[in-house]
Design a protein around this motif. Sequence first.
Motif, PDB file in Angstrom:
ATOM      1  N   ILE A 146      89.517 -31.644   6.870  1.00 24.05           N
ATOM      2  CA  ILE A 146      89.732 -32.036   8.229  1.00 24.05           C
ATOM      3  C   ILE A 146      88.278 -32.128   9.199  1.00 24.05           C
ATOM      4  N   SER A 147      88.121 -33.015   9.969  1.00 21.03           N
ATOM      5  CA  SER A 147      86.835 -33.047  10.511  1.00 21.03           C
ATOM      6  C   SER A 147      86.923 -33.018  11.896  1.00 21.03           C
ATOM      7  N   ARG A 148      85.825 -33.622  12.679  1.00 25.19           N
ATOM      8  CA  ARG A 148      85.916 -33.426  14.040  1.00 25.19           C
ATOM      9  C   ARG A 148      86.770 -33.495  15.059  1.00 25.19           C
ATOM     10  N   ASN A 149      87.144 -32.292  15.430  1.00 25.51           N
ATOM     11  CA  ASN A 149      88.263 -32.111  16.446  1.00 25.51           C
ATOM     12  C   ASN A 149      89.711 -32.465  15.840  1.00 25.51           C
ATOM     13  N   GLU A 150      89.842 -32.331  14.567  1.00 28.66           N
ATOM     14  CA  GLU A 150      91.002 -32.767  13.972  1.00 28.66           C
ATOM     15  C   GLU A 150      91.987 -31.570  13.850  1.00 28.66           C
ATOM     16  N   GLY A 151      93.252 -31.650  14.061  1.00 28.99           N
ATOM     17  CA  GLY A 151      94.143 -30.707  14.024  1.00 28.99           C
ATOM     18  C   GLY A 151      94.432 -30.316  15.399  1.00 28.99           C
ATOM     19  N   LEU A 152      95.331 -29.396  15.672  1.00 27.66           N
ATOM     20  CA  LEU A 152      96.096 -28.871  16.977  1.00 27.66           C
ATOM     21  C   LEU A 152      95.338 -27.659  17.448  1.00 27.66           C
ATOM     22  N   VAL A 153      95.477 -27.566  18.565  1.00 25.09           N
ATOM     23  CA  VAL A 153      95.171 -26.154  19.463  1.00 25.09           C
ATOM     24  C   VAL A 153      96.444 -25.665  19.862  1.00 25.09           C
ATOM     25  N   PRO A 154      96.629 -24.108  19.874  1.00 22.82           N
ATOM     26  CA  PRO A 154      97.864 -23.763  20.360  1.00 22.82           C
ATOM     27  C   PRO A 154      98.490 -24.163  21.548  1.00 22.82           C
ATOM     28  N   ILE A 155      99.873 -24.286  21.718  1.00 26.76           N
ATOM     29  CA  ILE A 155     100.584 -24.838  22.802  1.00 26.76           C
ATOM     30  C   ILE A 155     101.540 -23.961  23.274  1.00 26.76           C
ATOM     31  N   ILE A 156     101.357 -23.598  24.695  1.00 20.53           N
ATOM     32  CA  ILE A 156     102.233 -22.602  25.281  1.00 20.53           C
ATOM     33  C   ILE A 156     103.492 -23.574  25.493  1.00 20.53           C
ATOM     34  N   VAL A 416      72.128 -23.496  21.229  1.00 23.37           N
ATOM     35  CA  VAL A 416      73.278 -22.988  20.333  1.00 23.37           C
ATOM     36  C   VAL A 416      74.042 -24.011  20.010  1.00 23.37           C
ATOM     37  N   VAL A 417      74.530 -23.845  18.796  1.00 28.99           N
ATOM     38  CA  VAL A 417      75.569 -24.874  18.040  1.00 28.99           C
ATOM     39  C   VAL A 417      76.668 -23.924  17.380  1.00 28.99           C
ATOM     40  N   VAL A 436      74.024 -20.861   6.534  1.00 25.65           N
ATOM     41  CA  VAL A 436      74.271 -21.850   7.134  1.00 25.65           C
ATOM     42  C   VAL A 436      73.943 -23.329   6.566  1.00 25.65           C
ATOM     43  N   ILE A 437      74.760 -24.218   6.486  1.00 25.02           N
ATOM     44  CA  ILE A 437      74.578 -25.645   6.246  1.00 25.02           C
ATOM     45  C   ILE A 437      74.948 -26.621   7.028  1.00 25.02           C
ATOM     46  N   VAL A 438      74.576 -27.880   6.864  1.00 25.78           N
ATOM     47  CA  VAL A 438      75.200 -28.818   7.741  1.00 25.78           C
ATOM     48  C   VAL A 438      75.344 -30.134   7.037  1.00 25.78           C
ATOM     49  N   ASP A 439      76.519 -30.944   7.343  1.00 29.64           N
ATOM     50  CA  ASP A 439      76.843 -32.085   6.800  1.00 29.64           C
ATOM     51  C   ASP A 439      76.164 -33.391   7.277  1.00 29.64           C
ATOM     52  N   HIS A 440      76.488 -34.347   6.697  1.00 36.05           N
ATOM     53  CA  HIS A 440      76.182 -35.511   7.142  1.00 36.05           C
ATOM     54  C   HIS A 440      76.564 -36.189   8.554  1.00 36.05           C
ATOM     55  N   MET A 441      77.690 -35.400   9.090  1.00 34.15           N
ATOM     56  CA  MET A 441      78.085 -35.856  10.423  1.00 34.15           C
ATOM     57  C   MET A 441      77.731 -35.026  11.387  1.00 34.15           C
ATOM     58  N   GLY A 442      77.005 -33.906  10.913  1.00 34.69           N
ATOM     59  CA  GLY A 442      76.374 -32.943  11.881  1.00 34.69           C
ATOM     60  C   GLY A 442      77.229 -31.801  12.084  1.00 34.69           C
ATOM     61  N   ASN A 443      78.428 -31.730  11.438  1.00 35.54           N
ATOM     62  CA  ASN A 443      79.098 -30.329  11.249  1.00 35.54           C
ATOM     63  C   ASN A 443      78.395 -29.415  10.700  1.00 35.54           C
ATOM     64  N   VAL A 444      78.364 -28.077  11.391  1.00 33.74           N
ATOM     65  CA  VAL A 444      77.747 -26.978  11.143  1.00 33.74           C
ATOM     66  C   VAL A 444      78.669 -25.880  10.370  1.00 33.74           C
ATOM     67  N   ILE A 454      84.350 -18.320   6.491  1.00 28.70           N
ATOM     68  CA  ILE A 454      83.742 -19.563   6.835  1.00 28.70           C
ATOM     69  C   ILE A 454      84.357 -20.382   7.952  1.00 28.70           C
ATOM     70  N   MET A 455      83.148 -20.658   8.876  1.00 24.63           N
ATOM     71  CA  MET A 455      83.530 -21.496   9.847  1.00 24.63           C
ATOM     72  C   MET A 455      82.972 -22.786   9.988  1.00 24.63           C
ATOM     73  N   ARG A 456      83.345 -23.814  10.755  1.00 28.40           N
ATOM     74  CA  ARG A 456      82.958 -25.117  11.042  1.00 28.40           C
ATOM     75  C   ARG A 456      82.901 -25.224  12.428  1.00 28.40           C
ATOM     76  N   TRP A 457      81.635 -25.747  12.689  1.00 27.63           N
ATOM     77  CA  TRP A 457      81.531 -26.153  14.451  1.00 27.63           C
ATOM     78  C   TRP A 457      81.156 -27.452  14.267  1.00 27.63           C
ATOM     79  N   CYS A 458      81.833 -28.349  14.894  1.00 27.44           N
ATOM     80  CA  CYS A 458      81.483 -29.928  14.936  1.00 27.44           C
ATOM     81  C   CYS A 458      80.555 -29.991  16.311  1.00 27.44           C
ATOM     82  N   GLU A 459      79.942 -31.143  16.212  1.00 26.81           N
ATOM     83  CA  GLU A 459      78.580 -31.127  17.201  1.00 26.81           C
ATOM     84  C   GLU A 459      79.346 -31.256  18.750  1.00 26.81           C
TER      85      GLU A 459
END
Length: 512
Positions: A146-156, A416-417, A436-444, A454-459
């Motif tokens: 799953i890529s940039r911003n995909e998925g859900l964050v917790p909902i109250i 800071v990324v 640390v590695i970075v993919d072609h979409m700039g995800n760290v 292992i963590m992924r940080w989208c731009e």
Amino acid sequence: MNSSIIYKRKRALIIGINKYPCHPLHYCCNDATDLHTTLQHIGFDTFLGLDCNLDEFSHQINRFFETIEHDDLVLFYFAGHSKHNGDENYLLPSNYEYNYRTDEHDYMIQYAINIKYIMKKVYDRQCRISIYLFDCCRYVRRTRLISRNEGLVPIIPQLKSLIVFSCTPGKSILEETQNNRNGCFMENLLKYILMPNKDIEEIIMNVIDNVNLQTDGLQYGTTIAGGNEQGSELHQLSLPVSIWIDNDNQAIYVADCYNCRIMEFKCGTTNGQVVAGGYGYGNRIDQLNRPSDVIIDRKNDSLIISDQENKRIVRYSRRNNINQQIVISNIDCGGLAMDNNEDLYVSNWKKNEVRRWKQGDKKGTIVAGGNGKGNHLHQLDSPTYIFVDRDYSIYVSDTCNHRVMKWLNGAKQGIVVAGGQGQGDSLTQLYRPQGVIVDHMGNVYVADSGNNRIMRWCEGDKEGSIVLGGNGWGQQTNQFSGTVNLSFDKEGNLFVVDYYNHRIQRFEMDID
């Protein structure tokens, strides 16, 4: 379900979407259709929408809520792709464009369905109880993570409401089937929902337990080097710290730190071959002393090794194990990288800097840090591993500042990324990051060593997502004991250096 509880009416809106322009899914429409049929069997009035575009999705919502009355039991189910925008969640219609644009947040607000909008409509109707089933965050094997911003964050949850996710918020679930028709979540829901004298909480707990059992191993690694206890035999490793993947020759090179050697493992083999060092601790030219990194110099067909305790960078020919030379001496070296111009980059953990060496350089040029130890944007604190992208930007694991910094080519300070919120285990934090590695979409992608994940940080994101691990310290195949480095091969498999387990793990999780 428990038939002793009587509601005025039971009504459900069910949406399933397979046909996305990018990343289509396979079982969402089946899941929605089968739930629609099953709920009708137990007395629900249902509205079903399949492969809805934005207008059709909105029409289904409005039509459904026109029929809702006070004291109804309301159920909403969605199977398909979802994304989050900050702390708000969006369900994606079939015509949502996956182009990862820079203004996607604005695009999402206009062209996706905000979950808060649906929940507010339910709340305004003062329903007796509301149930939300979000069967989202699916990905297809050998297609992508799953890529940039995909998925859900917790909902109250609101008062008198129940919210169920098919997988943990912030994570994804493989779209795989056991019955050749339904996803794991729906297969189990259909199994339990018809059981008599079961309340909804008991049903959901049974579903969750079974999904966990069925998905066991979907994000679990395969040991491809080491993992046979700590040792110095050819099938063993001792505190490995780094890997380099040679896609052309289907081999990986491992910096086997405490064995003072570099190992080569061919694809499918359990025994490695010593290709550098292996003669014990020492400072002879044929010896290494706790090597911290290894990369390939393709132009010269050689290995470049960070020989940390000997404070030198050495070159070993891949044609034989005889021709060695010292490239840089008297340096407190850590991580290595090489750009498209064959320029060499080395992190210096003691001087808190990264230097670039061009061919013939004697001292190199500072390209990151070099302003003393500290946590300001122009400083570093014990930098370890580094990555250089095709634009010559440098990504630095600023280990003791618990962050990853990006230094643009020629910049005087970094950005800071990832992390930068102090030591911790929340999604905004890192704990002694290493590789640390970075993919072609700039995800760290970061080896968050202190958190064993292992963590992924989208731009542009303020928080990351857990790609692997995060299941505590351990030896199981979904656990790590010190994630110190990582790399992708050309097929998108993710390799992780599992330090205290003395092994290299491979995960079949591709990216576009």
